[in-house]
Design a protein around this motif. Structure first.
Motif, PDB file in Angstrom:
ATOM      1  N   ALA A  92       0.818  -1.216   0.000  1.00  0.00           N
ATOM      2  CA  ALA A  92       0.000   0.000   0.000  1.00  0.00           C
ATOM      3  C   ALA A  92       0.846   1.258   0.000  1.00  0.00           C
ATOM      4  CB  ALA A  92      -0.929   0.009   1.214  1.00  0.00           C
ATOM      5  N   HIS A 254      -6.721   1.554   5.570  1.00  0.00           N
ATOM      6  CA  HIS A 254      -5.395   1.042   5.880  1.00  0.00           C
ATOM      7  C   HIS A 254      -5.019   1.371   7.324  1.00  0.00           C
ATOM      8  CE1 HIS A 254      -0.940   1.155   5.913  1.00  0.00           C
ATOM      9  NE2 HIS A 254      -1.016   0.183   5.016  1.00  0.00           N
ATOM     10  N   HIS A 258      -4.278  -1.333  10.317  1.00  0.00           N
ATOM     11  CA  HIS A 258      -2.917  -1.395  10.836  1.00  0.00           C
ATOM     12  C   HIS A 258      -2.794  -0.989  12.295  1.00  0.00           C
ATOM     13  CE1 HIS A 258      -0.248  -2.593   7.452  1.00  0.00           C
ATOM     14  NE2 HIS A 258      -1.389  -2.412   6.811  1.00  0.00           N
ATOM     15  N   SER A 324      -5.227  -3.156   1.762  1.00  0.00           N
ATOM     16  CA  SER A 324      -5.040  -2.482   3.051  1.00  0.00           C
ATOM     17  C   SER A 324      -4.365  -3.375   4.085  1.00  0.00           C
ATOM     18  CB  SER A 324      -6.388  -1.998   3.599  1.00  0.00           C
ATOM     19  OG  SER A 324      -6.950  -0.994   2.794  1.00  0.00           O
TER      20      SER A 324
END
Length: 421
Positions: A92, A254, A258, A324
């Motif tokens: 990404a 994303h 994360h 993602s």
């Protein structure tokens, strides 16, 4: 006045000396792509087609789809976590062409890519296979010819891979005309000579050793009509807006994913979510999308407008989730699938619109948004519907679509690397 430095002299002899390494890199790039594709295809057939009957399982059962994609995520997470080099950086956060990876990172990247392609993840091979070929070309090329610069080998590997991926050097030529690697004082065709040799060698290798065919079974275009210009422009703009929805959704999605710091947990969760999406959209909404969009096009009479909209929507969400959470793969082929579905959707709602115009214009619009490369968008659209009569329509349709995306964020994240707990 400042004295300008003369451009390096380029002769026929100097260009001819670049041919052998260009051919080697082009053929090698094609063989790498073929090898990865064959292995992934074999594994896909084993897991999705051969294994269920042996276990007495319905291959279309919802729980089976979710289980396989969850396991794919877990295995990919293990590769990212434990493989040397962690299968490269978070995809990404990098462009289509990123700095060369160290040799030790390439086996993990190859394994992660095979899992992506075989496991049903909605990503294509383009980014990882380019990274693999660039890494190999730079390492081996610098050892073979240590006085050459790394950018020379990067250009050859990029061109060879693009040529092999699409079965023609034209795509590589268009892409290289924008990146134009090398000394800007040297005329473009001199700089592109060796990469085009590599692209041709890669394309020839792919055509000789595989049955690559990206063209869709679409009714032939009946010839130019002035009204097609306006129709194509509207479709391309609408598709670019759909693409920009994904572009804007990508960074926050994303960031949310994360917050999970362990790659095995992150990718396992991502795989499970992709399994749910696969159940919702069916087998047609899974995998990289090339075979699936050809199958849908071949049986388009079986698909309602609602079903086509569902396929496009599920594929867009699946693409965002897969990219993602850190699955290794590219976004061009899934975006192309979305464009094809949007084109058929237009035809389902407005039957008088020529399918060739609707599909290619939608592909141009979505790809302009996702790739931010006008030449690549035009090339891909004409690859799936190869008709030169469409070219002037698509070039003009791409212009208003470009106005939608220009100056806006690209589909890339300025963020943390893949978690490596």
């Amino acid at each position: 006045m400042a004295e300008t430095t003369a451009a390096p002299t380029v002769t026929a002899g100097s260009l001819l000396r670049q041919v052998p390494p260009a051919v080697l890199v082009g053929v090698g790039s094609g063989l790498t792509l073929i090898g990865i594709s064959v292995l992934a295809g074999w594994l896909q057939g084993l897991v999705w087609d051969d294994l269920p009957p042996k276990l007495g399982v319905d291959p279309d059962a919802a729980w089976w789809t979710i289980l396989l994609l969850t396991c794919t995520g877990a295995l990919a997470g293990l590769v990212v976590w434990k493989a040397p080099g962690h299968a490269g950086p978070d995809p990404a956060t990098v462009e289509l062409v990123s700095p060369p990876l160290p040799l030790r990172a390439l086996p993990g990247l190859a394994a992660a890519l095979i899992l992506t392609l075989a496991g049903g993840v909605s990503l294509g091979p383009e980014n990882p296979i380019i990274a693999l070929n660039v890494g190999l070309a730079v390492v081996l090329g610098m050892r073979l010819l240590p006085k050459t610069q790394a950018v020379f080998w990067i250009g050859l590997a990029l061109a060879g891979t693009i040529g092999a991926m699409f079965g023609t050097p034209v795509g590589a030529a268009l892409l290289l005309s924008e990146t134009s690697p090398g000394d800007a004082r040297i005329p473009l065709w001199n700089r592109m000579f060796a990469p085009l040799v590599a692209a041709g060698a890669g394309a020839a290798t792919m055509l000789a050793l595989s049955d690559l065919d990206l063209a869709l079974p679409v009714p032939a275009y009946g010839g130019f009509h002035p009204g097609d210009l306006a129709i194509a422009a509207v479709i391309a703009v609408a598709a670019s807006v759909v693409g920009m929805v994904g572009v804007y959704a990508f960074p926050p999605l994303h960031a949310v994913f994360h917050r999970i710091t362990h790659p095995v947990v992150l990718l396992t969760l991502g795989g499970a979510l992709l399994g749910v999406l696969g159940v919702l959209g069916g087998r047609d909404s899974m995998f990289k999308g090339l075979d699936e969009m050809k199958d849908v096009s071949a049986h388009i009479g079986d698909y309602s407008a609602g079903h086509l909209a569902l396929l496009a929507g599920v594929k867009l969400v699946a693409l965002l989730v897969a990219a993602s959470v850190g699955f290794r793969g590219g976004r061009i082929f899934p975006a192309l699938f979305i464009g094809v579905m949007l084109g058929w959707l237009v035809v389902a709602v407005f039957p008088d619109v020529a399918p060739a115009v609707a599909i290619t214009a939608a592909c141009v619009g979505i790809l302009v948004a996702v790739t931010r490369n006008g030449w690549l968008a035009l090339f891909m659209a004409l690859t799936v519907v190869p008709d030169a009569d469409l070219l002037p329509i698509l070039v003009l349709a791409a212009l208003p679509a470009w106005l939608i995306v220009v100056g806006r964020p690209q589909m890339i994240v300025e963020g943390p690397a893949t978690p490596r707990a």
